[in-house]
Each structure stands twice: as C-alpha cells, then as structure tokens.
Design a protein around this motif. Sequence first.
Motif, mmCIF file in Angstrom:
data_model
loop_
_atom_site.group_PDB
_atom_site.id
_atom_site.type_symbol
_atom_site.label_atom_id
_atom_site.label_comp_id
_atom_site.label_asym_id
_atom_site.label_seq_id
_atom_site.Cartn_x
_atom_site.Cartn_y
_atom_site.Cartn_z
ATOM 1 N N ALA A 133 -6.843 65.390 -16.184
ATOM 2 C CA ALA A 133 -6.480 65.909 -14.860
ATOM 3 C C ALA A 133 -5.427 67.012 -14.995
ATOM 4 O O ALA A 133 -5.493 68.030 -14.289
ATOM 5 N N LEU A 134 -4.482 66.847 -15.899
ATOM 6 C CA LEU A 134 -3.476 67.881 -16.141
ATOM 7 C C LEU A 134 -4.132 69.154 -16.665
ATOM 8 O O LEU A 134 -3.812 70.254 -16.222
ATOM 9 N N ARG A 135 -5.065 68.989 -17.583
ATOM 10 C CA ARG A 135 -5.782 70.155 -18.102
ATOM 11 C C ARG A 135 -6.564 70.852 -16.990
ATOM 12 O O ARG A 135 -6.522 72.077 -16.852
ATOM 13 N N ASP A 136 -7.256 70.070 -16.179
ATOM 14 C CA ASP A 136 -8.056 70.642 -15.099
ATOM 15 C C ASP A 136 -7.192 71.350 -14.053
ATOM 16 O O ASP A 136 -7.642 72.274 -13.386
ATOM 17 N N ALA A 137 -5.928 70.925 -13.928
ATOM 18 C CA ALA A 137 -5.003 71.548 -12.985
ATOM 19 C C ALA A 137 -4.352 72.807 -13.551
ATOM 20 O O ALA A 137 -3.672 73.519 -12.821
ATOM 21 N N GLY A 138 -4.561 73.050 -14.854
ATOM 22 C CA GLY A 138 -4.039 74.287 -15.421
ATOM 23 C C GLY A 138 -3.146 74.162 -16.626
ATOM 24 O O GLY A 138 -2.689 75.172 -17.168
ATOM 25 N N ALA A 139 -2.851 72.959 -17.077
ATOM 26 C CA ALA A 139 -2.035 72.801 -18.283
ATOM 27 C C ALA A 139 -2.907 72.977 -19.518
ATOM 28 O O ALA A 139 -3.938 72.327 -19.649
ATOM 29 N N SER A 140 -2.497 73.867 -20.400
ATOM 30 C CA SER A 140 -3.277 74.081 -21.620
ATOM 31 C C SER A 140 -2.565 73.588 -22.866
ATOM 32 O O SER A 140 -3.149 73.569 -23.945
ATOM 33 N N VAL A 141 -1.310 73.189 -22.746
ATOM 34 C CA VAL A 141 -0.574 72.553 -23.834
ATOM 35 C C VAL A 141 -0.290 71.134 -23.365
ATOM 36 O O VAL A 141 0.435 70.931 -22.384
ATOM 37 N N LEU A 142 -0.885 70.155 -24.027
ATOM 38 C CA LEU A 142 -0.786 68.756 -23.604
ATOM 39 C C LEU A 142 -0.181 67.905 -24.700
ATOM 40 O O LEU A 142 -0.381 68.161 -25.884
ATOM 41 N N GLY A 143 0.533 66.887 -24.302
ATOM 42 C CA GLY A 143 1.107 65.941 -25.250
ATOM 43 C C GLY A 143 1.735 64.798 -24.490
ATOM 44 O O GLY A 143 1.379 64.530 -23.343
ATOM 45 N N GLY A 144 2.685 64.142 -25.129
ATOM 46 C CA GLY A 144 3.368 63.032 -24.507
ATOM 47 C C GLY A 144 4.835 63.041 -24.865
ATOM 48 O O GLY A 144 5.241 63.643 -25.850
ATOM 49 N N CYS A 145 5.626 62.374 -24.052
ATOM 50 C CA CYS A 145 7.062 62.286 -24.297
ATOM 51 C C CYS A 145 7.397 60.833 -24.632
ATOM 52 O O CYS A 145 7.073 60.365 -25.709
ATOM 53 N N CYS A 146 7.985 60.118 -23.717
ATOM 54 C CA CYS A 146 8.415 58.748 -23.973
ATOM 55 C C CYS A 146 7.279 57.763 -23.693
ATOM 56 O O CYS A 146 6.658 57.808 -22.644
ATOM 57 N N GLY A 147 7.034 56.879 -24.638
ATOM 58 C CA GLY A 147 6.054 55.822 -24.443
ATOM 59 C C GLY A 147 4.717 56.005 -25.109
ATOM 60 O O GLY A 147 4.132 55.029 -25.584
ATOM 61 N N PRO A 148 4.153 57.213 -25.171
ATOM 62 C CA PRO A 148 2.864 57.355 -25.840
ATOM 63 C C PRO A 148 2.964 57.011 -27.333
ATOM 64 O O PRO A 148 3.917 57.397 -28.001
ATOM 65 N N THR A 149 1.980 56.292 -27.783
ATOM 66 C CA THR A 149 1.868 55.921 -29.191
ATOM 67 C C THR A 149 0.820 56.825 -29.845
ATOM 68 O O THR A 149 0.151 57.605 -29.145
ATOM 69 N N PRO A 150 0.624 56.713 -31.149
ATOM 70 C CA PRO A 150 -0.482 57.466 -31.763
ATOM 71 C C PRO A 150 -1.827 57.184 -31.083
ATOM 72 O O PRO A 150 -2.659 58.079 -30.962
ATOM 73 N N ALA A 151 -2.028 55.975 -30.593
ATOM 74 C CA ALA A 151 -3.282 55.655 -29.896
ATOM 75 C C ALA A 151 -3.415 56.467 -28.606
ATOM 76 O O ALA A 151 -4.518 56.906 -28.262
ATOM 77 N N HIS A 152 -2.327 56.675 -27.896
ATOM 78 C CA HIS A 152 -2.351 57.492 -26.682
ATOM 79 C C HIS A 152 -2.731 58.940 -27.012
ATOM 80 O O HIS A 152 -3.588 59.536 -26.352
ATOM 81 N N ILE A 153 -2.086 59.495 -28.021
ATOM 82 C CA ILE A 153 -2.339 60.886 -28.392
ATOM 83 C C ILE A 153 -3.757 61.058 -28.942
ATOM 84 O O ILE A 153 -4.449 62.033 -28.637
ATOM 85 N N ASN A 154 -4.233 60.068 -29.709
ATOM 86 C CA ASN A 154 -5.617 60.138 -30.194
ATOM 87 C C ASN A 154 -6.606 60.067 -29.046
ATOM 88 O O ASN A 154 -7.605 60.805 -29.044
ATOM 89 N N ALA A 155 -6.353 59.218 -28.068
ATOM 90 C CA ALA A 155 -7.253 59.147 -26.893
ATOM 91 C C ALA A 155 -7.238 60.454 -26.128
ATOM 92 O O ALA A 155 -8.287 60.940 -25.690
ATOM 93 N N LEU A 156 -6.075 61.054 -25.970
ATOM 94 C CA LEU A 156 -5.971 62.345 -25.292
ATOM 95 C C LEU A 156 -6.730 63.412 -26.061
ATOM 96 O O LEU A 156 -7.499 64.190 -25.472
ATOM 97 N N ALA A 157 -6.539 63.453 -27.357
ATOM 98 C CA ALA A 157 -7.240 64.463 -28.178
ATOM 99 C C ALA A 157 -8.753 64.299 -28.089
ATOM 100 O O ALA A 157 -9.482 65.285 -27.960
ATOM 101 N N ARG A 158 -9.229 63.072 -28.137
ATOM 102 C CA ARG A 158 -10.681 62.836 -27.996
ATOM 103 C C ARG A 158 -11.167 63.272 -26.623
ATOM 104 O O ARG A 158 -12.224 63.889 -26.491
ATOM 105 N N ALA A 159 -10.396 62.963 -25.591
ATOM 106 C CA ALA A 159 -10.812 63.294 -24.223
ATOM 107 C C ALA A 159 -10.948 64.793 -24.009
ATOM 108 O O ALA A 159 -11.856 65.245 -23.313
#
Length: 162
Positions: A133-159
């Motif tokens: 949803a962030l990407r679709d709204a216009g964000a082209s640099v995505l990541g996480g701050c507090c709380g995301p684990t490697p599993a979160h970032i891997n799921a985001l990358a796959r998505a």
Amino acid sequence: FGGQVAALIGAGVDALVSETNIDLAEAVLAVEEARRSGDIAVLASMTFQGADMGYRTVMGNTPEQAAGALLGAGADAIGVNCGFGGRDALEVVKRIRAAHPGAVIMAKPNAGLPSYTGVYPTGPDEFAREGLALRDAGASVLGGCCGPTPAHINALARAVGR
C-alpha cells in the motif's frame, strides 16, 4: 554533522540516511552538511505523531512542511520512519506525494506500536501488505524501523518482487 558525514564518506558508504528526525531544523542541517560534503545520495525521514496529533512532528511540522524543507536542503529522497505502523505511515506518504508529486519518497514504518512487554503486533504478512500500500501510494524506498524482523523484511521484499 560534519565529522560524522566525513567519516562515513571516507569509509566508502553508498548513501547517507538521516532518519527518525523529530526536529526539522536539525534534519535540514544534516541534509545540508551531507550535500556540502560530497556527491552522494542523501535520504532523510521524519518521525510523526499519529492521526490523533494530526500527523505532525513533536515540534509541530506537517509532512508537507517537512518534505518541502528537506527537498529544499538537497535531500534526494524524503519520507517517514518509526513512530507507528504502516497504516499511519500511509497517510503521511499520501500527503507528501500530493504536495511533492515528483519526490522520491521513503517509508520505513514500525511493525505497529509495541505493547508494554515490547511485542510488536504486526506480523510479516500484514507488514508486507502495508508495504504494498505504501508503494502504491508513491513510496519507492521501503523498509522497516522498530519491530520488523528479517521475516518481515523478507515478506516485504517478496511482495514487491525484489
């Protein structure tokens, strides 16, 4: 910021990221120093309080004001990180996109707000959906701050297909 920027550039970094800023004046100084110090990508993001505070920094700046000042200082990418989860970050990204249509926008939300025991409520799949949803709204640099684990970032990358 001069010494920090010089040390990082001297060490060969690919980009400089100033994030989790709450004071716009300080963030602008960091971007200006980075810009003066070399030809390197400079990314800057602010932390905003949530909807109940009207999406403002603790110093009272709106996303539109912060984005404009950071772009004016020479940031290559601007955005939001920390503070809350993807749904609130989405509102900030939409506001930045509307005010600055050509900007490169970065979004690095928390995995929600932690409980008193330190547990973040957003799991990897939901984090990835919020990232789309962030990407679709216009964000082209995505990541996480507090709380995301490697599993979160891997799921985001796959998505997003990366």
